[in-house]
Design a protein around this motif. Structure first.
Motif, mmCIF file in Angstrom:
data_model
loop_
_atom_site.group_PDB
_atom_site.id
_atom_site.type_symbol
_atom_site.label_atom_id
_atom_site.label_comp_id
_atom_site.label_asym_id
_atom_site.label_seq_id
_atom_site.Cartn_x
_atom_site.Cartn_y
_atom_site.Cartn_z
ATOM 1 N N ARG A 80 0.830 -1.208 0.000
ATOM 2 C CA ARG A 80 0.000 0.000 0.000
ATOM 3 C C ARG A 80 0.867 1.261 0.000
ATOM 4 O O ARG A 80 0.559 2.241 -0.700
ATOM 5 N N LEU A 81 1.968 1.242 0.763
ATOM 6 C CA LEU A 81 2.851 2.401 0.823
ATOM 7 C C LEU A 81 3.610 2.587 -0.481
ATOM 8 O O LEU A 81 3.879 3.719 -0.901
ATOM 9 N N THR A 82 3.979 1.480 -1.106
ATOM 10 C CA THR A 82 4.634 1.573 -2.412
ATOM 11 C C THR A 82 3.703 2.242 -3.418
ATOM 12 O O THR A 82 4.109 3.136 -4.176
ATOM 13 N N ASP A 83 2.456 1.840 -3.412
ATOM 14 C CA ASP A 83 1.466 2.423 -4.312
ATOM 15 C C ASP A 83 1.276 3.911 -4.028
ATOM 16 O O ASP A 83 1.177 4.728 -4.947
ATOM 17 N N LEU A 84 1.265 4.266 -2.748
ATOM 18 C CA LEU A 84 1.114 5.674 -2.377
ATOM 19 C C LEU A 84 2.320 6.493 -2.833
ATOM 20 O O LEU A 84 2.154 7.602 -3.369
ATOM 21 N N LEU A 85 3.523 5.973 -2.635
ATOM 22 C CA LEU A 85 4.724 6.679 -3.083
ATOM 23 C C LEU A 85 4.681 6.934 -4.582
ATOM 24 O O LEU A 85 5.033 8.025 -5.055
ATOM 25 N N MET A 86 4.259 5.940 -5.329
ATOM 26 C CA MET A 86 4.180 6.092 -6.779
ATOM 27 C C MET A 86 3.179 7.182 -7.157
ATOM 28 O O MET A 86 3.454 8.025 -8.015
ATOM 29 N N LYS A 87 2.032 7.206 -6.507
ATOM 30 C CA LYS A 87 1.001 8.174 -6.847
ATOM 31 C C LYS A 87 1.337 9.579 -6.353
ATOM 32 O O LYS A 87 1.095 10.566 -7.061
ATOM 33 N N GLU A 88 1.891 9.670 -5.133
ATOM 34 C CA GLU A 88 2.062 11.004 -4.544
ATOM 35 C C GLU A 88 3.296 11.727 -5.058
ATOM 36 O O GLU A 88 3.255 12.948 -5.273
#
Length: 476
Positions: A80-88
């Motif tokens: 979930r954090l990896t996905d957030l880093l990519m998006k943010e």
């Protein structure tokens, strides 16, 4: 199945103003963070100050156990954090995933390191005129309330590199992430709290720096400031604070010096990886090449070959190396440097194209010292080549910069490597490697306008503690 990040809108409250966080990839709103006021800042600092009274007395092994648990929880949420880093912040999957793993390792190593930091006793009779009846017990004590300010480019790792050493040393923390990166900051604070941090030990402050930035850095109850960001903002902070210790990692114009006996294929591979990964949005990115003229053409051939291997595009669609820059303002600035170099006669080898905030990897040859790209930090995928006639000319050009973070030297001659390293005015010299941060227990620092103080796990813990001497007199 990979867990995706979904913003929880149930946490929003009607009586609070929020700042929209937009993805640099497609400008879509991916979340909201509170637009805190000066009153909110006062509350966060007060809570940290009150919590310090108890936290500083919590046994080290208990603080360490909380950090170990935080590392475990971080990895439990890696997808979930990896996905957030990519998006943010627009990171590619590999870099984002690696940042989470590295951060967990950092937290664990911080706890381990703190356990091995010991005080000392000093006998009085080692100094003339005194005897063994007097000795000092020297211990390290926490400084108090630490203000941790992190940048957008590593919103989890560089936040943790401030928070974990501060906490393990017994300090409490007021954490102000960059606006873009605040969603990651919110998640990070939740994970530390879930690991068992008492209330008030780690406090999040979000909002625009233009509104609360000056107020929080000059707050009278802040005892230490740990900042990573631009030199411009760092200089502003240093002008506003008085008698408050600073630990700052600022800008850089890291040079890769290539000597005539270097393994050119190896040097090119390292330089391109160092210059263009995450579009060069790193303080330690290779930002200029200083190459001895007689091997410049051959080096450029290898550089071109490596650039052709780079993947460019949307990190949510495929694994890429070069991603959209963090903002339109950032992309505009990089294009200004590119256009200035073109107008003043630099030879464009490859790149120079822009699609929205995505700038293709750009390489210039025959860059001269009157061009902005020779001196200014682009924080984007543009790499200038300055040809030199000698090793000493390369050293002189490298040292002429207002920055002094890192430099690389590529050579097969260890004597030449030490000759260059000993004369470069930087915090770190990389021999036959790209400029980079880490391993995280190595010292990391900049000189001149690249920073104040030394980071690295042990060094950061020591920076955020103070020495206290208790002198015992036995002849009373």
């Amino acid at each position: 199945m990979t867990q995706k990040y979904v913003f929880d809108r149930s946490i929003l409250k009607d009586n609070i103003q929020y700042v929209e966080i937009k993805s640099p990839i497609d400008d879509s709103v991916i979340g909201l963070v509170p637009a805190m006021t000066k009153k909110d800042v006062d509350s966060a600092v007060w809570m940290a100050k009150e919590a310090f009274k108890g936290w500083k007395n919590v046994p080290l092994n208990v603080r360490a156990d909380i950090l170990y648990k935080a590392a475990d929880i971080l990895l439990e949420h890696i997808d979930r954090l990896t996905d957030l880093l990519m998006k943010e912040v627009g990171k590619d999957y590999k870099s984002a995933n690696s940042e989470i793993k590295r951060t967990a390792d950092f937290i664990r190593f911080t706890a381990d390191t703190a356990k091995s930091i010991h005080g000392e006793s000093i006998q009085g009779d080692t100094f003339s005129g005194f005897n063994k009846d007097k000795f000092a017990m020297v211990t390290r004590e926490p400084v108090g309330v630490v203000l941790a300010i992190s940048p957008f480019n590593y919103p989890i790792n560089l936040a943790t590199s401030k928070i974990a050493p501060a906490l393990i040393a017994g300090n409490t923390v007021v954490f102000k992430p960059a606006t873009i990166g605040s969603l990651c900051g919110m998640e990070l604070v939740k994970l530390f709290q879930k690991a068992g941090l008492p209330e008030g030990v780690l406090n999040l402050v979000t909002g625009k720096g233009s509104e609360i930035g000056d107020y929080v850095v000059s707050h009278t109850d802040i005892n230490f400031i740990n900042f990573t960001g631009s030199t411009e903002i760092g200089l502003g902070i240093s002008e506003k604070v008085h008698m408050v210790p600073l630990l700052m990692e600022l800008g850089g114009k890291d040079a890769a010096i290539v000597l005539k006996d270097a393994n050119l294929a190896f040097a090119a591979k390292n330089i391109i990886a160092g210059a263009f990964s995450y579009s060069g949005q790193r303080c330690t990115a290779v930002k200029r090449i200083l190459v001895v003229d007689e091997v410049a053409d051959e080096l450029i051939g290898y550089l071109n070959e490596e650039i052709s291997k780079l993947q460019v595009g949307n990190p949510l669609e495929k694994q890429v190396d070069v991603v959209p820059l963090i903002s339109t303002k950032a992309a505009d600035f990089v294009m200004e440097l590119i256009e200035d170099a073109k107008e003043k006669g630099a030879k464009l080898i490859v790149g120079g194209k822009r699609q929205g905030n995505l700038i293709y990897p750009t390489l210039f040859d025959y860059v001269t010292t009157d061009m902005r790209v020779a001196w200014e930090e682009p924080f984007g995928p543009v790499l200038p080549i300055l040809r030199v006639n000698s090793v000493d000319e390369a050293i002189e050009l490298a040292n002429r910069s207002e920055y002094g973070l890192q430099s690389s030297v590529f050579t097969e001659n260890i004597t030449d490597a030490f000759y260059v390293a000993n004369r470069l005015e930087v915090g770190t010299v990389q021999v036959n490697n790209k400029t980079e941060r880490g391993p995280d227990h190595f010292p990391f620092l900049g000189v001149k306008k690249s920073g104040i103080g030394t980071q690295g796990i042990r060094y950061s813990i020591e920076a955020m503690t103070r020495v206290k001497a208790t002198v015992i007199n036995l002849n009373h």
